[in-house]
Design a protein around this motif. Structure first.
Motif, short mmCIF file in Angstrom:
data_model
loop_
_atom_site.label_atom_id
_atom_site.label_comp_id
_atom_site.label_asym_id
_atom_site.label_seq_id
_atom_site.Cartn_x
_atom_site.Cartn_y
_atom_site.Cartn_z
N ALA A 42 -10.75 0.23 11.33
CA ALA A 42 -9.33 0.61 11.29
C ALA A 42 -9.11 1.77 10.34
O ALA A 42 -8.39 2.73 10.67
N ILE A 43 -9.73 1.72 9.17
CA ILE A 43 -9.62 2.83 8.22
C ILE A 43 -10.21 4.10 8.83
O ILE A 43 -9.62 5.18 8.76
N ARG A 44 -11.40 3.97 9.43
CA ARG A 44 -12.06 5.13 10.05
C ARG A 44 -11.17 5.76 11.11
O ARG A 44 -11.13 6.97 11.27
N LEU A 45 -10.41 4.94 11.82
CA LEU A 45 -9.53 5.42 12.89
C LEU A 45 -8.16 5.87 12.38
O LEU A 45 -7.31 6.26 13.17
N GLY A 46 -7.94 5.80 11.07
CA GLY A 46 -6.71 6.32 10.48
C GLY A 46 -5.59 5.32 10.27
O GLY A 46 -4.49 5.72 9.87
N PHE A 47 -5.84 4.05 10.48
CA PHE A 47 -4.79 3.05 10.25
C PHE A 47 -4.56 2.85 8.75
O PHE A 47 -5.50 2.98 7.95
N LYS A 48 -3.34 2.52 8.39
CA LYS A 48 -2.96 2.34 6.98
C LYS A 48 -2.84 0.87 6.59
O LYS A 48 -2.79 0.55 5.40
N ALA A 49 -2.76 -0.02 7.57
CA ALA A 49 -2.60 -1.45 7.29
C ALA A 49 -3.08 -2.23 8.50
O ALA A 49 -3.32 -1.67 9.57
N MET A 50 -3.21 -3.55 8.32
CA MET A 50 -3.56 -4.44 9.42
C MET A 50 -2.61 -5.63 9.38
O MET A 50 -2.29 -6.14 8.30
N ALA B 79 3.74 -20.59 13.07
CA ALA B 79 2.76 -19.51 13.09
C ALA B 79 3.10 -18.56 11.95
O ALA B 79 4.25 -18.46 11.54
N TYR B 80 2.07 -17.88 11.45
CA TYR B 80 2.26 -16.96 10.35
C TYR B 80 2.07 -15.52 10.80
O TYR B 80 1.25 -15.23 11.67
N VAL B 81 2.80 -14.63 10.16
CA VAL B 81 2.53 -13.20 10.23
C VAL B 81 1.77 -12.89 8.94
O VAL B 81 2.24 -13.22 7.85
N MET B 82 0.60 -12.28 9.09
CA MET B 82 -0.23 -11.96 7.92
C MET B 82 -0.46 -10.46 7.89
O MET B 82 -0.63 -9.82 8.94
N PHE B 83 -0.48 -9.89 6.67
CA PHE B 83 -0.48 -8.43 6.52
C PHE B 83 -1.38 -8.03 5.36
O PHE B 83 -1.47 -8.72 4.34
N LYS B 84 -2.01 -6.86 5.52
CA LYS B 84 -2.81 -6.30 4.44
C LYS B 84 -2.78 -4.78 4.51
O LYS B 84 -3.10 -4.19 5.56
N PRO B 85 -2.39 -4.11 3.42
CA PRO B 85 -2.56 -2.64 3.37
C PRO B 85 -4.05 -2.32 3.35
O PRO B 85 -4.84 -3.06 2.76
N LEU B 86 -4.43 -1.24 3.99
CA LEU B 86 -5.84 -0.83 4.01
C LEU B 86 -6.01 0.39 3.12
O LEU B 86 -5.23 1.33 3.18
N ALA B 87 -7.04 0.34 2.30
CA ALA B 87 -7.33 1.46 1.40
C ALA B 87 -8.57 2.19 1.91
O ALA B 87 -9.55 1.55 2.28
N ALA B 88 -8.50 3.49 1.94
CA ALA B 88 -9.65 4.29 2.39
C ALA B 88 -10.76 4.25 1.37
O ALA B 88 -10.56 4.03 0.20
#
Length: 176
Positions: free
Chosen positions: A118-126, A167-176
């Protein structure tokens, strides 16, 4: 990386690669049995092969497969934008582990791999949109990998055995 054990053979490092069309004949039974169980994914238990292929293979940005060094299928994941347009910087993944490989670190390995991709493809979070609350193993694992529960959806999942569960919504910022 730790050594994984799956029904006896030693796996020093699972092989993760992009899905190829010839993988479908082995991937379909894994996806079908997982979704038919009705306890972790919102897909209808009687989803057809064509429906599942569309959402797992055709629609995502990328689909990956995980094999043992002996060629046995251990799991799969799909990676896509969580939303189009102005939400497309947030990725979304779905993971499935083969029954004989559960508890061996495959989901953890896929989660790590998917974040790097995801980071390699330019995403900022998951973001995971529908983590079934009764899937305690997955909830613990995603938390271990830095995901936070940012929302609870009361009764949002119709569990095949337990009825309506949260059900849960789960989130994480991604750091390069």
């Amino acid at each position: 990386m730790r050594t994984l054990f799956v029904r006896g053979p030693r796996i020093t490092k699972p092989i993760i690669r992009r899905y190829e069309p010839e993988d479908w004949s082995r991937l379909w039974p894994l996806l079908h049995s997982t979704f038919a169980a009705g306890d972790t994914y919102a897909f209808a238990p009687d989803s057809t092969e064509a429906e599942i292929k569309k959402v797992w293979i055709e629609a995502p940005l990328a689909t990956y497969v995980v094999f043992a060094d002996d060629g046995s299928l251990l799991g799969t994941y799909k990676l896509q934008s969580n939303q189009p347009g102005l939400g497309s910087h947030v990725s979304n993944c779905g993971y499935v582990v083969a029954a004989n490989a559960r508890g061996q670190g495959i989901a953890s390995t896929m989660c790590e791999h998917s974040q790097a991709e995801a980071i390699r493809l330019g995403f900022k979070a998951m973001q995971f949109n529908l983590v079934v609350s009764t899937n305690e193993v997955a909830v613990r694992l995603w938390k271990k990998h830095g995901f936070a529960i940012v929302g609870t959806l009361p009764g949002a999942f119709q569990h095949k055995v337990k009825g309506y569960v949260d059900a849960y919504v789960m989130f994480k910022p991604l750091a390069a």
